[in-house]
Structures are given as structure tokens and as C-alpha cells.
Design an enzyme around this catalytic site. Structure first.
Site, PDB file in Angstrom:
ATOM      1  N   GLY A   1       0.540   4.183   1.131  1.00  0.00           N
ATOM      2  CA  GLY A   1       0.647   4.856   2.422  1.00  0.00           C
ATOM      3  C   GLY A   1       1.578   4.107   3.355  1.00  0.00           C
ATOM      4  N   ALA A   2       1.307   2.817   3.537  1.00  0.00           N
ATOM      5  CA  ALA A   2       2.126   2.021   4.461  1.00  0.00           C
ATOM      6  C   ALA A   2       3.575   1.952   3.982  1.00  0.00           C
ATOM      7  CB  ALA A   2       1.532   0.619   4.600  1.00  0.00           C
TER       8      ALA A   2
ATOM      9  N   GLY B   1       0.873  -1.184   0.000  1.00  0.00           N
ATOM     10  CA  GLY B   1       0.000   0.000   0.000  1.00  0.00           C
ATOM     11  C   GLY B   1       0.899   1.220   0.000  1.00  0.00           C
TER      12      GLY B   1
ATOM     13  N   GLY C   1      10.278  -7.114  -3.766  1.00  0.00           N
ATOM     14  CA  GLY C   1       9.381  -6.815  -2.652  1.00  0.00           C
ATOM     15  C   GLY C   1       9.021  -5.352  -2.551  1.00  0.00           C
TER      16      GLY C   1
ATOM     17  N   ASP D   1       7.914   5.049  -3.597  1.00  0.00           N
ATOM     18  CA  ASP D   1       7.626   5.227  -2.167  1.00  0.00           C
ATOM     19  C   ASP D   1       8.909   5.466  -1.378  1.00  0.00           C
ATOM     20  OD1 ASP D   1       4.947   4.774  -2.760  1.00  0.00           O
ATOM     21  OD2 ASP D   1       5.126   2.614  -2.442  1.00  0.00           O
TER      22      ASP D   1
ATOM     23  N   THR E   1      16.209   0.126  -3.555  1.00  0.00           N
ATOM     24  CA  THR E   1      14.924  -0.588  -3.599  1.00  0.00           C
ATOM     25  C   THR E   1      14.744  -1.317  -4.926  1.00  0.00           C
ATOM     26  OG1 THR E   1      13.907   0.958  -2.068  1.00  0.00           O
ATOM     27  CG2 THR E   1      12.414  -0.230  -3.500  1.00  0.00           C
TER      28      THR E   1
ATOM     29  N   GLY F   1      11.813   7.440 -13.395  1.00  0.00           N
ATOM     30  CA  GLY F   1      12.333   6.072 -13.407  1.00  0.00           C
ATOM     31  C   GLY F   1      13.852   6.068 -13.503  1.00  0.00           C
TER      32      GLY F   1
ATOM     33  N   ASN G   1       5.220  10.904 -10.820  1.00  0.00           N
ATOM     34  CA  ASN G   1       6.023  10.290 -11.875  1.00  0.00           C
ATOM     35  C   ASN G   1       5.555  10.879 -13.214  1.00  0.00           C
ATOM     36  OD1 ASN G   1       3.757   8.852 -12.752  1.00  0.00           O
ATOM     37  ND2 ASN G   1       4.391   6.923 -11.806  1.00  0.00           N
TER      38      ASN G   1
ATOM     39  N   ARG H   1      16.151  -4.891  -5.375  1.00  0.00           N
ATOM     40  CA  ARG H   1      15.658  -6.026  -4.573  1.00  0.00           C
ATOM     41  C   ARG H   1      14.188  -6.307  -4.866  1.00  0.00           C
ATOM     42  NH1 ARG H   1      17.295  -3.487   1.236  1.00  0.00           N
ATOM     43  NH2 ARG H   1      19.462  -3.053   0.783  1.00  0.00           N
TER      44      ARG H   1
END
Ligand code: ATP
Length: 362
Positions: A49-50, A47, A350, A311, A345, A270, A229, A348
Site C-alpha cells: 500500500g505505502a 508495504g 530498495g 508497485d 525501479t 516480469g 502478476n 536500483r
């Protein structure tokens, strides 16, 4: 790991979505009617936000194993030292999950990273939001289907008979943070209410309008930071997306937002990096020459999965905003640091798992 109780830390509040990501890694994105077998599958907290709350929290402190080592060595030299790992900000999350195991997983994950979850509502009889993500392994590019569930229904969305609907937006933001971060995976009405509340309390807002929908023009008036973006920049401004292919075109898009009252426009591109432009050479800037520019992306060893790259960028950029203050803040320096974090990020798999800790940026 508990959030730091220190009241002297800068405070970041993230108001937004909490989703569980169901991620399949595929050899290519399927054509209509095609059935694909994935090479691997993962269930992970996500999400926008999270993810952004986790990004702020992880990027503001060292990896826990590193912290424990530091704590051990400092306690051997000073028996009175029982301080938790140093952190650069107090990060809180406001949002909603269902009363199910996915909701529990999300809250636990946020807490484990040091995010204050007291503003995360557990909504009885609602489901936790879900994102179905297909990651194209050769390119790392993703395609996403979102089922907002609790994210939408609690915050004044589709189930207006729920008594929570009226209560939650009026309480936002729950405290007076130094920076309020929002995205658009919750109802627009909630975002507009929170923007108004932030304006009244003099709280700076960072808006990451994703997924993009055309916004009422009053959103931009007095908005401190807009992070978009290239697709979002095009949708929101009405300019063709090809405009964003050149620095001049990015400047044109940025001008569109600045003319409507945004102070700092950040367009993430990007692997090409980031274009930024500020309202005036002097506003919040230490250097007149920083008024606009294209900052290249960091080199990556391999593009594995771009999920949460944006994020992570937002998280690091936000930390720079709150930790530098108006006078010491340089947009260009903040963008460079945020590019560095986002590059880790991308390397990796996830979502929140792929976001680096602060000590991984050296
Ligand atoms: P996402 O939705 O996948 O999280 P986004 O579309 O919001 O991302 P992007 O512009 O794709 O945002 O990427 C955000 C930032 O991540 C970029 O500005 C850059 O700093 C970093 N990044 C993305 N892709 C790459 C790449 N291939 N190489 C290096 N950095 C990258």
C-alpha cells in the site's frame, strides 16, 4: 513536502498496508538449515500500500532538487511565484501503523513524498507491520516473509475486541477519490467493504490482489482495473501457471476475469513485459485495436532488485488512468509508460527509494 491543496487535481486514494522492510542482500537464497552472511542490510519503508502511494506521488512530480531549481528560476523571473512543484495528482493513504518508531518512519516517509497521511491510523499498543526480504544479488529476485501486525489487527482482523476495528472499515474510503487502489496485505473483509463503498459512490477501483488468495466472485463484478502478476493470475483463475507462458494463455486467463465483470485486465510478466485485455473494443478505449496485446518490458541496464517493480507499475498506470479520463485513456499507452517506470525501479536497490520521480523517466 506537503500534499498539494489544489482540489482540481485528480485524487488517488490507496487503501493498504504499511510495512518496514528489513532487507538482506544475499549471494543466493538459503537452503533449509543453511546460515548465510549478507553482503549488505537495509531498513526501509515499504508495504504494498505505502509503496503504491509513494509511487503515485513520486511519479506525479519532479525530484525535489529539480523542483527547487525550477522554483528558483521561476521566482527570479516572477516574484509572485511561490507554487510548490507541479504535481499530477493528490495522493492519500489509508492504513494503520503501530505507535512505534517504525510507524513514525513510515508516516514521515509518505509525507516527505507528498502523500496525505491523515487517513493513516496510529494504533496504540500495536506493532508496525514488518517484511523480512531476502534479495538474491545475482538475479535480483526476492523472497519475503510478512508480519502484518497493525495492518491486520486494526482493520477488522484478529483482535476484534479493539474498538477501532468496527470504526475504520465503515469510514472507507474517507473521501470520494477518482481512483481507489487496493491490494491484499490487509484483511479481505476490509477490501470487500471498501469495494462495496466504492461501488455505491461510483468510484473506480484498481485492485492489485497481492498476495493472491482465491477471491469471492463478486469482487470482479464492476471492477475497473485488475493488475496481477502471472502467479496471481494463475491462483485467482485456477489455471495452471504455465498457461501464462504464451500470449494465447494470458488471453485465456484475462478472459476468465473479464467474464466475471472486470473492465481491464493487466497481467505483468516480469522481464517479459505485460499482457492486457479489455472487456470490449469500445469500453474506455480510444482505439478498437487496443483490445488486447503483449507490451514488451523496457530494456534495463541491469536487474539489481525487483522489489517494488510491481508497485511502481501500478503507480504509473494509476496516474495515467486518472489524468487521461475515460475518453483519452489508452490502456496500451498507459502500460508502456508504466513499464518504463517499473524498469527504472528494477535497476536500483530498495523499495520506495528505488521508485523514480517523474523527471527520471525521460
Ligand atoms: P514485485 O512483487 O517484485 O514488485 P510483481 O511480481 O508484482 O513485482 P512483475 O511482473 O515481476 O511484478 O514486474 C512488474 C513490472 O516490472 C513488469 O511488468 C515490468 O514492467 C517491470 N519489470 C520487472 N522485471 C523486469 C525486468 N527484468 N526488466 C524490465 N522490466 C521489468
Amino acid at each position: 513536502m506537503k500534499p498539494s491543496p489544489s482540489s482540481s487535481l485528480p485524487r488517488i486514494c490507496v487503501l493498504g498496508s504499511l510495512n518496514i522492510d528489513l532487507v538482506s542482500y544475499v549471494p543466493h537464497h538459503p537452503e533449509p538449515g543453511e546460515t548465510l552472511t549478507s553482503s549488505s542490510f537495509a531498513v526501509s519503508p515499504g508495504g504494498k500500500g505505502a509503496n503504491q502511494a509513494v509511487a503515485c506521488a513520486k511519479l506525479s512530480r519532479s525530484h525535489p532538487s529539480q523542483s527547487q531549481q525550477n522554483d528558483a528560476s521561476s521566482s527570479s523571473s516572477s516574484s509572485s511565484s511561490s507554487q510548490p512543484a507541479t504535481t499530477a495528482a493528490h495522493v492519500s493513504m489509508v492504513g494503520a501503523v503501530g505507535a512505534d518508531s517504525y510507524g513514525e518512519l513510515l508516516r514521515t516517509n509518505l509525507s516527505a513524498h507528498g502523500v496525505d497521511v491523515s487517513g493513516v491510523l496510529v494504533a496504540p499498543e500495536l506493532k508496525t507491520g514488518i517484511a523480512i526480504i531476502l534479495v538474491d544479488e545475482p538475479t535480483g529476485q526476492n523472497r519475503i516473509v510478512l508480519s502484518p501486525e497493525a495492518n491486520h489487527q486494526v482493520f477488522g482482523g484478529s483482535s476484534s475486541s479493539d474498538s477501532n476495528n468496527a470504526a475504520v472499515p465503515s469510514e472507507l474510503p474517507p473521501s470520494t477519490p477518482d481512483l481507489l487502489i487496493m491490494q491484499l496485505e490487509i484483511p479481505l473483509q476490509t477490501v470487500l467493504l471498501a469495494l462495496e463503498a466504492a461501488k455505491q459512490r461510483g468510484v473506480d477501483v484498481l485492485l492489485n490482489p497481492a498476495p493472491a488468495v482465491v477471491l469471492p466472485e463478486e469482487v470482479y463484478a464492476g471492477l475497473a482495473h485488475l493488475v496481477v502478476n502471472e502467479t496471481e493470475a494463475a491462483i485467482l483463475s485456477g489455471l495452471p501457471v504455465a498457461t501464462l507462458d504464451t500470449a494465447e494463455g494470458c488471453g485465456q486467463a484475462a478472459e476468465w476475469f473479464l467474464a466475471r465483470g472486470v473492465s481491464t485486465v493487466i497481467i505483468t510478466l516480469g522481464g517479459r513485459g505485460v499482457y492486457f485485455k479489455t472487456a470490449s473494443a469500445g469500453a474506455g478505449q480510444s482505439q478498437a485495436s487496443e483490445n488486447h496485446g503483449l507490451v514488451p518490458a523496457e530494456q534495463v541496464s541491469a536487474v539489481v532488485d525487483t522489489t517494488a517493480a510491481g508497485d511502481t507499475f501500478v503507480g504509473q498506470y494509476a496516474l495515467e488512468v486518472v489524468s487521461r479520463g475515460a475518453n483519452g485513456f489508452s490502456v496500451e499507452a498507459a502500460v508502456k509508460k508504466a513499464n518504463k517506470a517499473a524498469a527504472r525501479t528494477v535497476e536500483r536497490k530498495g523499495a520506495s527509494d528505488s521508485i523514480p520521480w517523474r523527471d527520471e523517466l525521460v
